[in-house]
Design a protein around this motif. Structure first.
Motif, PDB file in Angstrom:
ATOM      1  N   LEU A 133      -4.319   4.197   0.254  1.00  0.00           N
ATOM      2  CA  LEU A 133      -4.289   4.916   1.529  1.00  0.00           C
ATOM      3  C   LEU A 133      -5.383   4.420   2.467  1.00  0.00           C
ATOM      4  CD1 LEU A 133      -3.013   7.196   3.172  1.00  0.00           C
ATOM      5  CD2 LEU A 133      -4.651   8.774   2.124  1.00  0.00           C
ATOM      6  N   LEU A 134      -6.566   4.173   1.918  1.00  0.00           N
ATOM      7  CA  LEU A 134      -7.680   3.668   2.721  1.00  0.00           C
ATOM      8  C   LEU A 134      -7.371   2.285   3.270  1.00  0.00           C
ATOM      9  CD1 LEU A 134     -10.586   3.926   3.758  1.00  0.00           C
ATOM     10  CD2 LEU A 134     -11.363   2.997   1.563  1.00  0.00           C
ATOM     11  N   ASP A 145       0.827  -1.208   0.000  1.00  0.00           N
ATOM     12  CA  ASP A 145       0.000   0.000   0.000  1.00  0.00           C
ATOM     13  C   ASP A 145       0.863   1.260   0.000  1.00  0.00           C
ATOM     14  OD1 ASP A 145      -2.488  -1.229  -0.065  1.00  0.00           O
ATOM     15  OD2 ASP A 145      -2.560  -1.457   2.102  1.00  0.00           O
ATOM     16  N   LEU A 165      -3.997  -1.296   9.552  1.00  0.00           N
ATOM     17  CA  LEU A 165      -3.379  -1.028  10.852  1.00  0.00           C
ATOM     18  C   LEU A 165      -4.234  -1.535  11.994  1.00  0.00           C
ATOM     19  CD1 LEU A 165      -2.067   2.599  10.236  1.00  0.00           C
ATOM     20  CD2 LEU A 165      -0.710   0.491  10.313  1.00  0.00           C
ATOM     21  N   SER A 189      -4.770   2.345   6.074  1.00  0.00           N
ATOM     22  CA  SER A 189      -5.342   2.788   7.346  1.00  0.00           C
ATOM     23  C   SER A 189      -6.125   1.672   8.021  1.00  0.00           C
ATOM     24  CB  SER A 189      -6.250   4.002   7.111  1.00  0.00           C
ATOM     25  OG  SER A 189      -5.535   5.056   6.495  1.00  0.00           O
ATOM     26  N   LEU A 190      -6.896   0.924   7.241  1.00  0.00           N
ATOM     27  CA  LEU A 190      -7.704  -0.156   7.803  1.00  0.00           C
ATOM     28  C   LEU A 190      -6.839  -1.343   8.221  1.00  0.00           C
ATOM     29  CD1 LEU A 190     -10.756  -0.094   5.346  1.00  0.00           C
ATOM     30  CD2 LEU A 190     -10.632   0.823   7.678  1.00  0.00           C
TER      31      LEU A 190
END
Length: 490
Positions: free
Chosen positions: A111-112, A30, A118, A115-116
Motif C-alpha cells: 500500500l505504501l 502492489d 503514483l 501510494s508513492l
C-alpha cells in the motif's frame, strides 16, 4: 507451496513490465499483493484457510515479487531501489504467523509503495519505444539540467532506433533469437548464474530453517531458537542497509567477491562446529526407573548399546525418540526416550532439557557466531547485488523478459534448496550439508570472477558494448567516457 508460488509471478512479471510499462506493472503488482493480503487476513480471521483459497492468495502475492527487479530502469538509474526492496522483504519475513493480523501487516509495504508510485513518472526509455516521445522528453526535462536534456534525448533516441533496426519493431520476442543474440546470451549467463548461486549457497535454508538450525546447534528451547532466529533475520535486514551505502562506492563485483569470500569462511566454520557437535554428543545410559516405561524401543531392543549417544538416539525411528539430558549437567550422559508431549513434559518436570532435533554441545554459541557471520557477509553482497546486476545488464528491449527468466530461475532454485535441506541433513548430516553449500560458494566465487562484469557507473549502452566484446570479465571496474560518462554522472 509458499516457496513455489512466486515462480509463476516472476515469469509473468517480466512480460508485464515490457507490455504495460515499469510504473504500471509495479502498480498492478502492489494492488494484487494488497488484495491477496486482505483476503488472506480475512480467511485467517474466520478460521477458514482452505488449501485452494490460501494458495490462490499466495499466488497473487507471488506476482508482486518480480517487478522489483526493474526499479533501476524506472527513471534515474538508481541501484539502491533493489537494495531497499531486499531490506523490506527481510524486515517483514521474520514476523511469525501468530494471527490474522499478519495478513494485514504484509499489505502495508504494498500500500505504501502504491501510494508513492503514483507520484513517480514512467520510464522515459520505455515511453520512447512506445512512440510516446513527447511524454518521454517532458520527463527527461525534469531529471536532467536544461543544457544536457537534448544530448540525453538524442543518445536515447539513437540507441532505441538501433535496437528497433536490429531486432524489429514487433512486441513479440522470439526466445530462440533472444538466446542467439550475443550480448543478451552473455548477460543471461551472468544474471541467471548469480540468481541460481544466490540460492544454492544456502541463504534461505538459514532464513526458513534458522530455528531448526539453532536447535541442531544444541539449544533445546523452542522459544530460544525462535528468538535467536529473529536476531539472525535482523542482521539480514541490516546487511541490506549496508549494501545501499557501499553499492556505488565499492562496485558490484567487488562486493560480490567480498561477500562470497566471507560466506565460504562462515560455512566452513559451521560445518566444523556441527561435525564437532555430532561426534561429541552425550552418551546414553540405562533409563532411570521413573522413565523406564518410556524408553526408546530401538535402544531397549539392542543387546549391546554401548555405542549409543544422543545423535544415535535422535536417529531412532521406531518410534521417534528424543534425548532427556542429565539433571546436573546437560553434557553428562542422559536417557533415550520415546518422543511425545507426555515424555517431554515429564523430562522438563525433572528439571532436565529435552532434545528432539540436536544434541547438547558446549560449542553451540560458536555455531551462532558462524550463522551471524554468514548473514553479515551474505546480505550486503549476494543478497542484493544479483538483483541490481540483473536490472543493469540487459538491453531495454529484452530487460523484462530476461529479468523474468532470472527471477524465475531464482525461485526455482529457492524451491529446490528449501525442499531438500531437511532431507539432506537427515541423510548426510548437518555438517556435510553446510560443507556442500561451502563448496558451491567456492564455485560461485570463481563464476563471479570470470563471468560477471562490473557495471558500476556504466550506462546501458556501454554495458552492451562490454558484453559484446568479451565473455570473460576479470576486471573489477570499467570507465565510461564522453557524453555517456557525463550523462551517467548526472
Amino acid at each position: 507451496m509458499a516457496v513455489a508460488r512466486p515462480i509463476i509471478g516472476a515469469a509473468i512479471g517480466g512480460w508485464a513490465n515490457d507490455r504495460y510499462g515499469r510504473r504500471s506493472a509495479i502498480l498492478i503488482a502492489d494492488f494484487l499483493f494488497f488484495t491477496g493480503a486482505v483476503i488472506m487476513a480475512s480467511a485467517l480471521a474466520q478460521l477458514f484457510s482452505s488449501l485452494v483459497e490460501f494458495c490462490w492468495t499466495r499466488c497473487w502475492n507471488g506476482i508482486y515479487d518480480c517487478p522489483s527487479l526493474h526499479f533501476r530502469g524506472f527513471s534515474c538509474k538508481n541501484p539502491r531501489c533493489p537494495c531497499q526492496y531486499q531490506w523490506i522483504s527481510h524486515y517483514w519475513r521474520p514476523v511469525p504467523l501468530l494471527s490474522h493480523q499478519l495478513g494485514l501487516y504484509q499489505g502495508v509495504p504494498a500500500l505504501l509503495q502504491f501510494s508513492l508510485m503514483l507520484l513517480l513518472p514512467e520510464s522515459p526509455r520505455w515511453l520512447f519505444r512506445k512512440g510516446r516521445e513527447e511524454e518521454a522528453k517532458a520527463i527527461l526535462g525534469k531529471i536532467y539540467p536544461a543544457d544536457d536534456v537534448e544530448t540525453e534525448i538524442q543518445d536515447l533516441k539513437e540507441s532505441i532506433d538501433k535496437e528497433i533496426l536490429e531486432e524489429g519493431g514487433s512486441e513479440k520476442i522470439n526466445l530462440i533469437k533472444l538466446l542467439q543474440t550475443q550480448t543478451v546470451r552473455r548477460g543471461l549467463i551472468a544474471g541467471v548464474g548469480l540468481q541460481v548461486f544466490q540460492q544454492f549457497v544456502g541463504i534461505n535454508t538459514v532464513m526458513y530453517y534458522s530455528p531448526t538450525i539453532v536447535q541442531l546447534a544444541g539449544f533445546a528451547s523452542n522459544q530460544t531458537a525462535l528468538l535467536l532466529s529473529l536476531v539472525t533475520a535482523g542482521f539480514n535486514a541490516f546487511g541490506s542497509i549496508v549494501s545501499i551505502y557501499f553499492i556505488d562506492r565499492t562496485g558490484r563485483k567487488k562486493l560480490l567477491i567480498i561477500s562470497l569470500f566471507g560466506v565460504v569462511i562462515s560455512l566452513g566454520l559451521l560445518s566444523g562446529i556441527f561435525r564437532e557437535t555430532t561426534t561429541h554428543s552425550p552418551i546414553v545410559i540405562a533409563t532411570e526407573s521413573s522413565f523406564a516405561a518410556y524408553t526408546c524401543l530401538d535402544y531397549s531392543s539392542v543387546t549391546n548399546a554401548v555405542g549409543w549417544d544422543c545423535m544415535k538416539c535422535l536417529k531412532a525411528s521406531h518410534p521417534d525418540c528424543g534425548f532427556c539430558s542429565s539433571a546436573s549437567d546437560k553434557l553428562l550422559p542422559g536417557s533415550c526416550l520415546i518422543s511425545n508431549s507426555t515424555v517431554k513434559d515429564l523430562c522438563h518436570k525433572s528439571h532436565r532439557e529435552w532434545y528432539a532435533r540436536g544434541c547438547p554441545s558446549k560449542y553451540g554459541w560458536v555455531a551462532l557466531i558462524g550463522l551471524t557471520l554468514y548473514i553479515i557477509f551474505f546480505s550486503p553482497g549476494m543478497g542484493t547485488v544479483p538483483w541490481i546486476v540483473n536490472s543493469e545488464i540487459y538491453p531495454l528491449r529484452f530487460r523484462g523478459v530476461c529479468g523474468g527468466i532470472a527471477a524465475t530461475a531464482n525461485w526455482i532454485s529457492n524451491l529446490i534448496v528449501a525442499q531438500s535441506f531437511l532431507s539432506l541433513t537427515q541423510a548426510i548430516g548437518t555438517s556435510s550439508a553446510f560443507l556442500i553449500f561451502g563448496i558451491i560458494s567456492v564455485v560461485a566465487l570463481i563464476f563471479v570472477l570470470i563471468y560477471v562484469p562490473e557495471t558500476k557507473g556504466l550506462p546501458i549502452e556501454e554495458v552492451e558494448k562490454m558484453l559484446e566484446l568479451r565473455t570473460q570479465h576479470y576486471k573489477f571496474s570499467e570507465k565510461s567516457s564522453g557524453p555517456l560518462e557525463k550523462s551517467q554522472e548526472m
